[in-house]
Design an enzyme around this catalytic site. Structure first.
Site, PDB file in Angstrom:
ATOM      1  N   SER A   1     -32.508 -19.747  21.914  1.00 35.20           N
ATOM      2  CA  SER A   1     -31.828 -20.275  23.093  1.00 35.20           C
ATOM      3  C   SER A   1     -30.324 -20.088  22.965  1.00 35.20           C
ATOM      4  CB  SER A   1     -32.143 -21.758  23.259  1.00 35.20           C
ATOM      5  OG  SER A   1     -33.499 -21.894  23.595  1.00 35.20           O
TER       6      SER A   1
ATOM      7  N   GLU B   1     -34.854 -37.283  13.672  1.00 38.24           N
ATOM      8  CA  GLU B   1     -35.568 -37.027  14.915  1.00 38.24           C
ATOM      9  C   GLU B   1     -35.670 -38.286  15.785  1.00 38.24           C
ATOM     10  OE1 GLU B   1     -39.468 -35.496  14.092  1.00 38.24           O
ATOM     11  OE2 GLU B   1     -39.981 -35.531  16.209  1.00 38.24           O
TER      12      GLU B   1
END
Lengths: 377, 397
Positions: free
Chosen positions: B168, B251
């Protein structure tokens, strides 16, 4: 933000677990229900002696003035062990409603509820009102000495075991208007009261009521005349969060037993838990348990807060815990295979208990509707 | 207020309340109106907008909300992070781009050497560097450890050959962190190293991949005899696979931050349903529509409850087990459902995507958000992989 239990609450949790282990293993439960015993008076007395029934009663009446979090701790154990004693009646309805009794029997009745010698429940629904707490068409006409009650109540939780009923009746207004509802305390043996006892699929003994000109004194009024709705609403909201904790206890137990089964049951030469289709199902059950526990915490905190969104939170929790707990219980049956369908395992009994908890005070669809209505208001 | 006997509560203490007011004021004053409609639809900003937003936060001292103070982070508590993200959500403020800030930054400050920290970390904070992630390959997606891009040591360089995919923003990045195979023998996880590349190194070439939302987010990156200084190795050779694990602990924060944004999509969907007309009145008053929206809102509340518990546990240093992975699964599922619902409420308005011909879409934000949402259950470990991991690590299956 804090979701920790206090040291006292942890001790209570241990005490509930110990009691369940000693008196409430599944084979004992099954033997009792097999004999047609639901509510065991001997065990109930022991629970009273442990102080569980005094936990939420007001301090001025000799109770401990506990919070909904205290009730939550007990109710998780109730769900896990499939207990059938009338906790919601005695630790939610009695201590919430009896302190507002107009007459002088208040202290005596609260003491009896704490001792487990009197069960007081709420007749929360009528045949034409479905789950709408405000849909009250039972009439209360004034008499010289008090009131005369006439009407039908479709449901009273633990009503078959109850010694007293709190009956909402209309002193004014009509339909589903909140104003004009008055709460009355009615003795089980009151002339004109017929108690139709019935056993639910989870072995709980509930009742519907017919009131045909039941005479009560002015002292039987709970709260203010014509303003009983708010009190009934609060009592039912507290009962809802108590039953959410019961659902969490039951669904987690069903999930844990299923996980154990996946690890030990062998087919095709290997543990069935090695199959990915079943692993993913187990993960979805674990996620459902996490969602339900989180929602139950939010609702338990909200119920005694002044948060304007508290009714939304409670309705959201009732809806979501209903959905997630039934998902878990149904998958628990499925993953146990044929044995999951048998009466011999607890799994089917968890499903039946959770179907009844979802139904209580309005099922998931009803609470989704209530949530949407509260959002729009 | 709750009874005194209970500790369980959702209330903020006075310091946190003051912090909330400060953050709220900042977002109210500084969130550009031009961002809001896209943010609400769950879309990403344009790269130059991400850079501008990061520079604005950095100037305020909030460039790295989740980093420790010694590396230029805020050192905020989990409660403060929760407040920051929920206020950002409320103001329709964008998220910060995460690949430098949340992926490579923490690996550099945990495993990098002093020189690497000094060189790279400040430029992540100031958004002077844009990092892209060279992990996936054409034959290494969910099974990332089977990656085959080779790095062979030659003097003081590694010579890198291979192909990365789904990289990306490689088209705007100036740096790439890259998992490469330095040892083809033995266990496939054991021979992997983490290298830092500059995009302008000779031999790096980029080919765009246009995704179904008609946006150029992502790319293939070809690495052809790229000579990377050995000083750009993070930690030790062959240990690259393990460095990714530091991210698992972090996370919780990233997942929480993104989950808080579901309220934005719900707000957009509700407004769209209120605006849509039917012959019977507003679509929102249609019982079927109202019921579906209520269901989505209820599921978001349940997920937020999971986030709150996770943040509270992080604050008291407790393990949350697999809950962060569970939240990622549920967040992506709900983002998809909410944006699908939103587009459905629009009726024929949802057919207006772009001009005739191949011109770029004009402003079909909900449709683009709905299409974009499809990737959220695939990236970062597809939801099926997440379930495999939860089953193995947490459930013991």
């Amino acid at each position: 933000m804090n979701f920790e239990l206090t040291d006292e609450q942890r001790l209570l949790q241990d005490s509930v677990q110990r009691f369940a282990r000693d008196h409430y293993d599944f084979s004992a439960w099954r033997a009792r229900t097999g004999r047609g015993v639901g509510f065991d008076r001997g065990l109930w007395k022991q629970m009273a002696d442990l102080g569980w029934l005094s936990l939420t009663a007001p301090e001025e009446d000799g109770g401990l003035g506990g919070s909904p979090v205290d009730t939550m701790v007990i109710m998780e154990g109730v769900g896990r062990a499939l207990m059938l004693e009338p906790f919601v009646a005695s630790t939610v309805f009695a201590p919430t409603l009896l302190p507002r009794l107009a007459g002088s029997e208040r202290t005596e009745l609260i003491a009896a509820a704490m001792a487990g010698t009197a069960v007081v429940t709420l007749a929360d629904a009528e045949p034409d009102g479905r789950f709408d707490l405000a849909a009250v068409s039972t009439r209360a006409e004034r008499t010289a000495a008090g009131f005369r009650l006439t009407g039908e109540k479709s449901h009273a939780l633990d009503g078959a075991e109850a010694d007293w009923f709190v009956v909402p009746a209309r002193t004014s207004g009509e339909g589903a208007e909140e104003a004009g509802i008055t709460l009355f305390l009615v003795a089980r043996d009151a002339p004109g009261l017929a108690v139709h006892a019935i056993r639910a699929m989870d072995h709980r003994r509930n009742a519907s009521l017919s009131l045909d000109g039941v005479e009560v004194s002015a002292g039987a009024v709970i709260g203010e005349v014509g303003q009983g709705f708010g009190l009934a609403r609060h009592a039912v909201d507290l009962a809802i969060v108590a039953r959410l904790a019961e659902a969490v206890g039951a669904m987690e137990a069903a999930y844990e037993q299923t996980l154990q089964h996946l690890k030990t049951r062998k087919q095709f030469g290997q543990a069935i838990g090695s199959f990915q289709a079943l692993q993913h199902r187990a993960v979805d059950m674990a996620i459902a348990c996490e969602e339900a526990r989180s929602m139950t915490y939010l609702a338990t905190i909200a119920v005694s807060s002044s948060d304007p969104a508290r009714r939304q939170t409670i309705a959201a929790a009732k809806a979501r815990v209903g959905q997630t707990s039934l998902y878990v219980a149904r998958q628990a049956v499925q993953l146990h295979g044929g044995m999951g369908f048998s009466d011999e395992l607890a799994i089917g009994h968890y499903l039946k208990r959770l179907v009844m908890i979802d139904l209580a005070f309005g099922n998931a669809a009803e609470h989704r509707r209530q949530f949407a209505a509260a959002r729009a208001a | 207020m709750l009874f005194d006997r209970t500790l369980m509560d959702l209330d903020l203490d006075p310091a946190d309340r003051a912090f909330r007011d400060e953050v709220r004021a900042f977002f109210t004053e500084n969130t550009p109106d031009a961002f809001k409609a896209r943010v609400r639809a769950g879309m990403r900003l344009e790269p130059h907008e991400f850079v501008a937003w990061q520079k604005l936060l950095h100037a305020r001292g909030w460039g790295a909300p989740s980093w420790p103070k010694e590396y230029g982070g805020t050192g905020w508590t989990p409660t403060q992070l929760y407040i920051f993200e929920s206020e950002a959500s409320l103001a329709d403020a964008p998220v910060q781009y995460h690949q430098g800030l949340e992926l490579i930054g923490p690996i550099i400050f945990t495993f990098g050497n002093a020189e690497q920290k000094a060189r790279y970390l400040p430029r992540i904070l100031s958004s002077d560097d844009w990092w892209c992630q060279g992990y996936s390959e054409p034959n290494a997606g969910s099974d990332l450890a089977s990656l085959s891009t080779r790095a062979v040591r030659d003097g003081d360089c590694y010579v890198v050959d291979g192909q990365k995919m789904w990289t990306s923003y490689a088209q705007v990045a100036n740096r790439m962190f890259c998992l490469v195979r330095t040892d083809p023998e033995g266990r496939k996880q054991a021979g992997i190293s983490l290298l830092l590349l500059d995009i302008d190194m000779p031999g790096v070439s980029i080919r765009p991949i246009i995704t179904m939302d008609e946006i150029h987010h992502t790319n293939e990156v070809f690495l052809d005899n790229v000579r990377v200084p050995a000083a750009n190795l993070i930690g030790e050779e062959g240990q690259g696979w393990g460095y990714g694990k530091v991210l698992l602990d972090r996370e919780r924060g990233v997942t929480a931050a993104t989950t808080m944004r579901l309220r934005q999509q719900l707000r957009g969907a509700r407004a769209a349903a209120a605006q849509a007309r039917t012959s019977q009145g507003a679509l929102l008053d249609d019982p079927v529509t109202a019921d579906r929206l209520a269901q989505l809102e209820i599921e978001v509340i349940a997920l937020e409850g999971m986030v709150m518990r996770t943040m509270a546990e992080a604050a008291s240093g407790k393990d949350s087990g697999p809950r962060a992975s569970m939240i990622k699964v549920r967040w992506s599922e709900l983002l998809q459902e909410v944006t699908e619902f939103w587009v459905e409420t629009m009726g024929y308005d949802a057919a207006a995507f772009g001009p005739i011909g191949n011109g770029a879409p004009t402003e079909p934000w909900p449709m683009m958000g709905m299409l974009y949402s499809r990737v959220t259950s695939i990236y970062g470990g597809a939801n099926e992989i997440q379930r495999n991991i939860i089953a193995r690590r947490a459930l013991g299956l």
